[in-house]
Design an enzyme around this catalytic site. Structure first.
Site, PDB file in Angstrom:
ATOM      1  N   HIS A 279       0.832  -1.212   0.000  1.00 58.96           N
ATOM      2  CA  HIS A 279       0.000   0.000   0.000  1.00 58.96           C
ATOM      3  C   HIS A 279       0.864   1.258   0.000  1.00 58.96           C
ATOM      4  CE1 HIS A 279       0.264   0.829   4.390  1.00 58.96           C
ATOM      5  NE2 HIS A 279       0.189  -0.478   4.557  1.00 58.96           N
ATOM      6  N   ASP A 291       6.270   0.495   6.551  1.00 61.24           N
ATOM      7  CA  ASP A 291       4.816   0.371   6.387  1.00 61.24           C
ATOM      8  C   ASP A 291       4.313   1.490   5.516  1.00 61.24           C
ATOM      9  OD1 ASP A 291       2.232  -0.425   6.634  1.00 61.24           O
ATOM     10  OD2 ASP A 291       1.953   0.302   8.671  1.00 61.24           O
ATOM     11  N   GLU A 325      -4.886   1.961   2.682  1.00 64.64           N
ATOM     12  CA  GLU A 325      -4.951   0.780   3.560  1.00 64.64           C
ATOM     13  C   GLU A 325      -5.070   1.200   5.015  1.00 64.64           C
ATOM     14  OE1 GLU A 325      -3.612  -2.390   6.229  1.00 64.64           O
ATOM     15  OE2 GLU A 325      -2.675  -0.454   5.967  1.00 64.64           O
ATOM     16  N   GLU A 326      -4.362   2.280   5.370  1.00 60.64           N
ATOM     17  CA  GLU A 326      -4.255   2.617   6.791  1.00 60.64           C
ATOM     18  C   GLU A 326      -5.562   3.053   7.421  1.00 60.64           C
ATOM     19  OE1 GLU A 326      -1.988   1.702   8.473  1.00 60.64           O
ATOM     20  OE2 GLU A 326      -0.071   1.800   7.448  1.00 60.64           O
ATOM     21  N   ASP A 353       3.167  -6.539   3.254  1.00 65.82           N
ATOM     22  CA  ASP A 353       2.768  -5.447   4.159  1.00 65.82           C
ATOM     23  C   ASP A 353       3.018  -5.856   5.600  1.00 65.82           C
ATOM     24  OD1 ASP A 353       1.768  -3.148   5.286  1.00 65.82           O
ATOM     25  OD2 ASP A 353      -0.327  -3.745   5.078  1.00 65.82           O
ATOM     26  N   HIS A 425       4.055   2.593  12.606  1.00 64.27           N
ATOM     27  CA  HIS A 425       3.125   3.722  12.830  1.00 64.27           C
ATOM     28  C   HIS A 425       3.690   4.807  13.751  1.00 64.27           C
ATOM     29  CE1 HIS A 425      -0.735   1.205  11.750  1.00 64.27           C
ATOM     30  NE2 HIS A 425       0.181   1.201  10.791  1.00 64.27           N
TER      31      HIS A 425
HETATM   32 ZN   LIG Z   1       0.709  -1.509   6.297  1.00 59.84          ZN
END
Ligand SMILES: [Zn+2]
Length: 458
Positions: A279, A291, A325-326, A353, A425
């Protein structure tokens, strides 16, 4: 005589099978070596992280990422590159999420927090309230009479007993995703959630949350693991008077965004589609390196290697940079929606991912009922020389999972998971956290598996 002939046929089969396996193993070696020596993934990742930066869907970085990903795939040699439109939520965080611990003696100390994705903020003045700590939802239920007017603090750590850290993430994730509304139901004014992080450190980790429309949309923040321990300790010693929180953030409707698709058209079965993707969007606190910048550039590498080695695929191969996606998975849903209507056969999809760390294996869906999934597992010995030894059942990814309804075999790359949630994140997810070597080995085995799927098809 007859029996002899039968044996001879069997031997012939074994020889031809043996030479096919030999050929496959040579091809896999060539493919992986090509990525290790000439791979472009690392430099593409550098660009995505350092020149584009954070890429939350709907943000200016998200728009720039679409343009740059399309350019990269054109330069890598895709036959066609196109955008697939989808509507994404536009969630905006103003700078300066802040929180203070106000001690009983009147002193204040800053707490490291960050607003959770999709959450509503406080007023411009912020809010101040006393805090009630709960370990889990059971404890919240037991203490529900005490919650009104307070900030609920979910202090549920990732369980270190899980060897695969993604299992611990899944387990603890419910406090982040649903904790706000569960607390708002009993009159809480905000929630503080212990970061989904496997390390004791000072970095808050954001991530998506969602509201139950039945209850007020209260502010929701993540707190660093160190400060979760600090807050918990101070509460136990009754040293805390109140906590002050200020977050200015919220939803600003929906905007148009895009998946980016790069394609090499199949020579024999162009209507059979093999998808490989990651993503493109990321959280806003860092560069979205692991990510999921790594998954994107690894997927693009499939195009480069096929072109470089002159492999003309029988089936159509698509590298897809999924959008959103997030905080919504709009891109994955749109891709499957279009796939369900275009008359093509989506035979296989792979997603990377789970970070760009050393690859360990593949998770394979449909392992009981699909011939193709079974075959993927039978290829396991071909991957052993690259340290790929975990072919587990249950695999896919948030972006490709919507294809399950079309009978697509779903596979997820499984990298080593031990350090992923140290950075996931948070502000630590930057280009420097990625090893070129590990990233390229992962890309190499992904290309290898796509090569085999294309060669053997159904
Ligand atoms: Zn991800």
């Amino acid at each position: 005589m007859r029996k002899l002939r039968f044996v001879a046929v069997l031997a012939g089969l074994a020889i031809s099978f043996g030479s096919a396996a030999q050929h496959d193993s040579t091809m896999l070696r060539n493919i992986v070596e090509d990525v290790l020596v000439r791979g472009a993934a690392y430099e593409n990742l550098r660009f995505l992280c350092k020149k584009v930066g954070p890429r939350l869907s709907g943000s200016p970085g998200g728009v720039a990422a679409v343009k740059e990903a399309a350019r990269m795939m054109r330069e890598l040699g895709a036959d066609t590159v196109y955008l697939q439109e989808c509507m994404v939520p536009k969630w905006v965080r103003q700078k300066g999420d802040t929180a203070n611990l106000i001690m009983a003696n009147g002193n204040a100390q800053p707490l490291y927090i960050t607003a959770l994705g999709n959450s509503e903020g406080t007023s411009a003045k912020g809010l101040k309230a006393s805090v009630i700590e709960v370990r889990d939802f059971d404890e919240l239920e037991r203490m529900k009479e005490l919650v009104k007017g307070k900030i609920v603090f979910y202090n549920y750590p990732m369980n270190p007993r899980y060897i695969r850290t993604n299992s611990a993430y899944g387990d603890a994730g419910r406090y982040r995703t649903t904790g706000a509304s569960r607390a708002a139901k009993y009159g809480a004014v905000a929630v503080i959630v212990r970061s989904l992080a496997s390390n004791p450190d000072d970095y808050p980790h954001t991530g998506v949350m969602s509201y139950d429309e039945a209850y007020p949309k209260i502010p929701a923040v993540a707190i660093s693991t160190n400060h979760a321990d600090l807050l918990s300790g101070a509460l136990k010693k009754r040293m805390v008077s109140e906590v002050y929180i200020k977050t200015i953030c919220g939803m600003q409707g929906q905007v148009v965004s895009h998946n980016v698709v790069g394609e090499i058209r199949g020579t024999e079965f162009p209507n059979e589609v093999i998808t490989v993707g990651g993503h493109l969007d990321s959280w806003d606190l860092a560069e979205g390196a692991h990510d999921d910048g790594t998954g994107c550039v690894q997927s693009m590498e499939v195009i480069r290697v096929f072109k470089e080695l002159g492999i003309r695929p029988k089936r159509t191969i698509r590298a897809v940079m999924f959008q959103n996606e997030e905080n919504g998975t709009a891109g994955g849903k749109k891709y499957a929606e279009v796939a369900g209507k275009d008359g093509r056969k989506y035979i296989f999809a792979m997603e990377s991912d789970a970070g760009g760390f050393s690859p360990r294996g593949f998770g394979v869906s449909n392992s009981n009922d699909s011939v193709r999934a079974l075959r993927v597992r039978q290829w396991a010995p071909l991957f052993m020389p690259f340290g790929i030894y975990e072919f587990t059942s249950g695999g896919g990814g948030a972006d490709i999972n919507p294809l399950a309804g079309l009978g697509t075999t779903l596979v997820g790359l499984s990298p080593d998971s031990q350090r992923y949630f140290d950075i996931h994140h948070s502000a630590l997810d930057v280009f420097e956290a990625v090893s070129r070597r590990e990233l390229h080995l992962g890309a190499g085995v992904m290309v290898g598996l796509i090569y085999l799927v294309d060669k053997y098809g159904n």
